[in-house]
Enzyme design. Sequence first.
Site: not given
Length: 199
Positions: A31, A174, A177, A64, A93
Site C-alpha cells: 500500500s 491511520d 500511510h 495489503g 504486512n
Amino acid sequence: MLRRLLTLLTLTCLFTSIQVSAAPILILGDSLSASYGIDEDKGWVNLLSAKLPEHEIINGSVSGETTAGGLRRLPALLESGKPKLVLIELGGNDGLRGFTPQQLKENLTKIIMLSKETHAHVLLSEVMVPPNYGPRYARMFADVYNQLAEEHEITLMPFFMKDIAIYPELMQRDGIHPNAQAQEQIAEFVQPWVTKSFQ
C-alpha cells in the site's frame, strides 16, 4: 528537404520509443507504493514516472500485499513487463501479521532470485516495523534486509518512510500511510537510487 526532415523525425520518435521501452522498471510493493488513500496519479510511483520519462514504470504494487503474495504474482509481472530493474518494497504486512523473519527472508530470497534470473537489476527497499512490536523483533526484521543485500550483492535502499512517519502532517489519519503531501518527497528520495541502479 521535407522528406529528409520527416525521415529524421520518424527515426527520432523510433529511437525515443526504443529508449523508453528498453529499460522498464517494476515496482513490487504494498500500500505504501499503491497510492493507498489518495488518487493514483498523485502517488509517488506516478510522480517518479514523470521524473524518469526515459523509463517505463510498471506499478505492480497492491495494498495489503505480503511477500508471499508478491512472490505469487511476480512471474506474470516479469513475463509481461520484462523489467530491467525490480524495486522490491515488501515486508511491512508480513510484520503486521506477525510472520517470522525466516518466512520474510525465504520469500524475499525467492523474489530476488526470480528477478535475477531474468537478468534484471534488483533494488531492495528496507522496510521497518513499528517500535511497539518490540526491539528484538524489529531488529531481527531489519537484519533480514541487510543480510539479503549482502548475500545477493544487491543495493539496499533505506526505508523511505523513515523521515516521513515522524511528521504527523505527512501522514494519513491511520498513522501508517503517507498522505498526498508526502508523495513528492518519496519520489525525490527514490529517484537517485533508481538512477544509480542503471549505472
